[in-house]
Design a protein around this motif. Structure first.
Motif, PDB file in Angstrom:
ATOM      1  N   LYS A  16       0.840  -1.213   0.000  1.00 38.26           N
ATOM      2  CA  LYS A  16       0.000   0.000   0.000  1.00 38.26           C
ATOM      3  C   LYS A  16       0.865   1.249   0.000  1.00 38.26           C
ATOM      4  O   LYS A  16       0.599   2.195  -0.737  1.00 38.26           O
ATOM      5  N   ALA A  17       1.900   1.242   0.831  1.00 35.03           N
ATOM      6  CA  ALA A  17       2.793   2.406   0.926  1.00 35.03           C
ATOM      7  C   ALA A  17       3.513   2.627  -0.404  1.00 35.03           C
ATOM      8  O   ALA A  17       3.664   3.775  -0.856  1.00 35.03           O
ATOM      9  N   LEU A  18       3.922   1.546  -1.049  1.00 29.15           N
ATOM     10  CA  LEU A  18       4.598   1.664  -2.343  1.00 29.15           C
ATOM     11  C   LEU A  18       3.653   2.232  -3.404  1.00 29.15           C
ATOM     12  O   LEU A  18       4.039   3.100  -4.194  1.00 29.15           O
ATOM     13  N   THR A  19       2.403   1.761  -3.402  1.00 31.15           N
ATOM     14  CA  THR A  19       1.420   2.275  -4.367  1.00 31.15           C
ATOM     15  C   THR A  19       1.179   3.761  -4.132  1.00 31.15           C
ATOM     16  O   THR A  19       1.157   4.548  -5.084  1.00 31.15           O
ATOM     17  N   ARG A  20       1.009   4.153  -2.878  1.00 32.52           N
ATOM     18  CA  ARG A  20       0.807   5.576  -2.549  1.00 32.52           C
ATOM     19  C   ARG A  20       1.975   6.415  -3.043  1.00 32.52           C
ATOM     20  O   ARG A  20       1.796   7.460  -3.659  1.00 32.52           O
ATOM     21  N   ARG A  21       3.184   5.942  -2.755  1.00 30.29           N
ATOM     22  CA  ARG A  21       4.379   6.692  -3.144  1.00 30.29           C
ATOM     23  C   ARG A  21       4.483   6.792  -4.672  1.00 30.29           C
ATOM     24  O   ARG A  21       4.814   7.846  -5.210  1.00 30.29           O
ATOM     25  N   THR A  22       4.171   5.700  -5.371  1.00 25.81           N
ATOM     26  CA  THR A  22       4.226   5.706  -6.836  1.00 25.81           C
ATOM     27  C   THR A  22       3.222   6.701  -7.410  1.00 25.81           C
ATOM     28  O   THR A  22       3.549   7.477  -8.313  1.00 25.81           O
ATOM     29  N   ILE A  23       2.003   6.686  -6.879  1.00 21.27           N
ATOM     30  CA  ILE A  23       0.982   7.634  -7.347  1.00 21.27           C
ATOM     31  C   ILE A  23       1.453   9.061  -7.109  1.00 21.27           C
ATOM     32  O   ILE A  23       1.352   9.923  -7.996  1.00 21.27           O
ATOM     33  N   GLN A  24       1.970   9.341  -5.924  1.00 22.40           N
ATOM     34  CA  GLN A  24       2.426  10.696  -5.606  1.00 22.40           C
ATOM     35  C   GLN A  24       3.567  11.142  -6.512  1.00 22.40           C
ATOM     36  O   GLN A  24       3.592  12.277  -6.973  1.00 22.40           O
ATOM     37  N   GLU A  25       4.507  10.240  -6.773  1.00 11.59           N
ATOM     38  CA  GLU A  25       5.650  10.596  -7.620  1.00 11.59           C
ATOM     39  C   GLU A  25       5.191  10.951  -9.033  1.00 11.59           C
ATOM     40  O   GLU A  25       5.638  11.941  -9.612  1.00 11.59           O
ATOM     41  N   HIS A  26       4.280  10.140  -9.592  1.00 10.28           N
ATOM     42  CA  HIS A  26       3.786  10.420 -10.945  1.00 10.28           C
ATOM     43  C   HIS A  26       2.930  11.693 -10.956  1.00 10.28           C
ATOM     44  O   HIS A  26       3.000  12.478 -11.919  1.00 10.28           O
ATOM     45  N   ALA A  27       2.135  11.892  -9.913  1.00  7.07           N
ATOM     46  CA  ALA A  27       1.315  13.108  -9.840  1.00  7.07           C
ATOM     47  C   ALA A  27       2.206  14.343  -9.831  1.00  7.07           C
ATOM     48  O   ALA A  27       1.976  15.298 -10.586  1.00  7.07           O
ATOM     49  N   LEU A  28       3.218  14.327  -9.000  1.00  8.96           N
ATOM     50  CA  LEU A  28       4.119  15.472  -8.902  1.00  8.96           C
ATOM     51  C   LEU A  28       4.811  15.737 -10.235  1.00  8.96           C
ATOM     52  O   LEU A  28       4.908  16.879 -10.692  1.00  8.96           O
ATOM     53  N   ALA A  45      -3.453   8.375 -12.613  1.00  7.40           N
ATOM     54  CA  ALA A  45      -3.650   6.937 -12.431  1.00  7.40           C
ATOM     55  C   ALA A  45      -2.995   6.158 -13.565  1.00  7.40           C
ATOM     56  O   ALA A  45      -2.301   5.153 -13.326  1.00  7.40           O
ATOM     57  N   ALA A  46      -3.192   6.606 -14.809  1.00  8.07           N
ATOM     58  CA  ALA A  46      -2.604   5.905 -15.957  1.00  8.07           C
ATOM     59  C   ALA A  46      -1.087   5.911 -15.878  1.00  8.07           C
ATOM     60  O   ALA A  46      -0.429   4.887 -16.118  1.00  8.07           O
ATOM     61  N   ALA A  47      -0.508   7.060 -15.510  1.00 10.01           N
ATOM     62  CA  ALA A  47       0.950   7.156 -15.410  1.00 10.01           C
ATOM     63  C   ALA A  47       1.498   6.235 -14.323  1.00 10.01           C
ATOM     64  O   ALA A  47       2.575   5.659 -14.470  1.00 10.01           O
ATOM     65  N   ALA A  48       0.729   6.096 -13.234  1.00  6.40           N
ATOM     66  CA  ALA A  48       1.160   5.244 -12.115  1.00  6.40           C
ATOM     67  C   ALA A  48       0.835   3.776 -12.332  1.00  6.40           C
ATOM     68  O   ALA A  48       1.233   2.927 -11.531  1.00  6.40           O
ATOM     69  N   GLY A  49       0.087   3.475 -13.413  1.00  5.03           N
ATOM     70  CA  GLY A  49      -0.258   2.086 -13.702  1.00  5.03           C
ATOM     71  C   GLY A  49      -1.332   1.517 -12.791  1.00  5.03           C
ATOM     72  O   GLY A  49      -1.348   0.326 -12.501  1.00  5.03           O
ATOM     73  N   VAL A  50      -2.242   2.402 -12.324  1.00 10.41           N
ATOM     74  CA  VAL A  50      -3.343   1.953 -11.463  1.00 10.41           C
ATOM     75  C   VAL A  50      -4.659   2.484 -12.033  1.00 10.41           C
ATOM     76  O   VAL A  50      -4.668   3.359 -12.892  1.00 10.41           O
ATOM     77  N   SER A  51      -5.763   1.936 -11.560  1.00 13.52           N
ATOM     78  CA  SER A  51      -7.072   2.446 -11.983  1.00 13.52           C
ATOM     79  C   SER A  51      -7.379   3.734 -11.219  1.00 13.52           C
ATOM     80  O   SER A  51      -6.786   4.007 -10.174  1.00 13.52           O
ATOM     81  N   HIS A  52      -8.338   4.523 -11.756  1.00 10.95           N
ATOM     82  CA  HIS A  52      -8.691   5.742 -11.020  1.00 10.95           C
ATOM     83  C   HIS A  52      -9.372   5.382  -9.696  1.00 10.95           C
ATOM     84  O   HIS A  52      -9.295   6.129  -8.738  1.00 10.95           O
ATOM     85  N   MET A  53     -10.008   4.205  -9.608  1.00  8.60           N
ATOM     86  CA  MET A  53     -10.593   3.763  -8.334  1.00  8.60           C
ATOM     87  C   MET A  53      -9.486   3.495  -7.301  1.00  8.60           C
ATOM     88  O   MET A  53      -9.650   3.800  -6.119  1.00  8.60           O
ATOM     89  N   THR A  54      -8.375   2.936  -7.768  1.00 11.17           N
ATOM     90  CA  THR A  54      -7.243   2.711  -6.858  1.00 11.17           C
ATOM     91  C   THR A  54      -6.690   4.048  -6.373  1.00 11.17           C
ATOM     92  O   THR A  54      -6.351   4.206  -5.203  1.00 11.17           O
ATOM     93  N   PHE A  55      -6.628   5.017  -7.286  1.00  9.03           N
ATOM     94  CA  PHE A  55      -6.200   6.360  -6.881  1.00  9.03           C
ATOM     95  C   PHE A  55      -7.060   6.841  -5.716  1.00  9.03           C
ATOM     96  O   PHE A  55      -6.535   7.281  -4.686  1.00  9.03           O
ATOM     97  N   PHE A  56      -8.385   6.744  -5.878  1.00  7.60           N
ATOM     98  CA  PHE A  56      -9.287   7.269  -4.851  1.00  7.60           C
ATOM     99  C   PHE A  56      -9.283   6.433  -3.570  1.00  7.60           C
ATOM    100  O   PHE A  56      -9.657   6.935  -2.517  1.00  7.60           O
ATOM    101  N   ARG A  57      -8.846   5.187  -3.629  1.00  4.15           N
ATOM    102  CA  ARG A  57      -8.689   4.403  -2.403  1.00  4.15           C
ATOM    103  C   ARG A  57      -7.535   4.953  -1.564  1.00  4.15           C
ATOM    104  O   ARG A  57      -7.537   4.844  -0.345  1.00  4.15           O
ATOM    105  N   HIS A  58      -6.549   5.526  -2.236  1.00  2.79           N
ATOM    106  CA  HIS A  58      -5.384   6.053  -1.525  1.00  2.79           C
ATOM    107  C   HIS A  58      -5.490   7.550  -1.242  1.00  2.79           C
ATOM    108  O   HIS A  58      -4.953   8.036  -0.237  1.00  2.79           O
TER     109      HIS A  58
END
Length: 198
Positions: A16-28, A45-58
């Motif tokens: 979970k922490a890795l996914t959060r960090r990956t999303i944040q890095e791509h967002a930034l 979400a696309a850049a981080a390789g996750v669904s937009h639902m996964t984005f909103f879970r984090h």
């Protein structure tokens, strides 16, 4: 009184922490490349390789992907671990410098970029007060847990003053485009609060 060691996070928490960090890095990265307003959650979400639902879970909102970090719980833990004979302001100063040192050593450029983004984006800057209010309460509670006795108001005033010092140091750091070292600026800011220590 010694604090029991914190158990190492399990595989699920680490993922979970890795996914959060990956999303944040791509967002930034996207915010810096194309602007905060021009970047969508779907693009992040696309850049981080996750669904937009996964984005909103984090992250419940686009703003929270910039604002969310693990610094406040880290600092609160460090405050609680400071010796009870230290003054509240000294405990805050030492905990903030220690926590900042850990973050700064591994993520200086990301911290500079995030802080610049918050200061330069009106939608993010407007939310800073709410975040600071929550942080102030968290730090005041940590001071109370470390050494009970002082009034809640006194502790909140001290926590607010410490946060003002750090916030001003961060703003000065961004204004210098990172030319000055943030830990030095934080030391200088606390020196203004406690001239006898400067």
């Amino acid at each position: 009184m010694s604090t029991p060691p914190t158990p190492a996070p399990g595989l699920r928490e680490r993922k979970k922490a890795l996914t959060r960090r990956t999303i944040q890095e791509h967002a930034l990265r996207l915010f810096l490349a194309q602007g905060y307003q021009n970047t969508t959650v779907e693009e992040i979400a696309a850049a981080a390789g996750v669904s937009h639902m996964t984005f909103f879970r984090h992250f419940p909102t686009k703003e929270s992907v910039v604002e969310s970090d693990d610094y406040d719980p880290l600092i609160a833990r460090l405050i609680r671990e400071r010796p009870p004979h230290e003054s509240d302001l000294t405990a805050l100063r030492e905990a903030l410098l220690q926590g900042l040192g850990e973050v700064y050593a591994v993520g200086r450029e990301a911290l500079l970029a995030r802080t610049r983004l918050i200061l330069e984006t009106p939608a993010l800057r407007a939310r800073t007060w709410d975040n600071q209010y929550a942080t102030q309460r968290l730090f005041a509670e940590a001071l109370q847990a470390r050494a009970p006795g002082q009034s809640e108001l006194s502790r909140r005033v001290i926590a607010a003053a410490a946060l003002a010092a750090v916030t001003t140091a961060l703003a000065t750091w961004v204004e210098s485009d990172g030319a000055r070292e943030l830990p030095d600026l934080v030391e200088e800011a606390f020196g203004a609060l406690c001239p006898s220590r400067a």
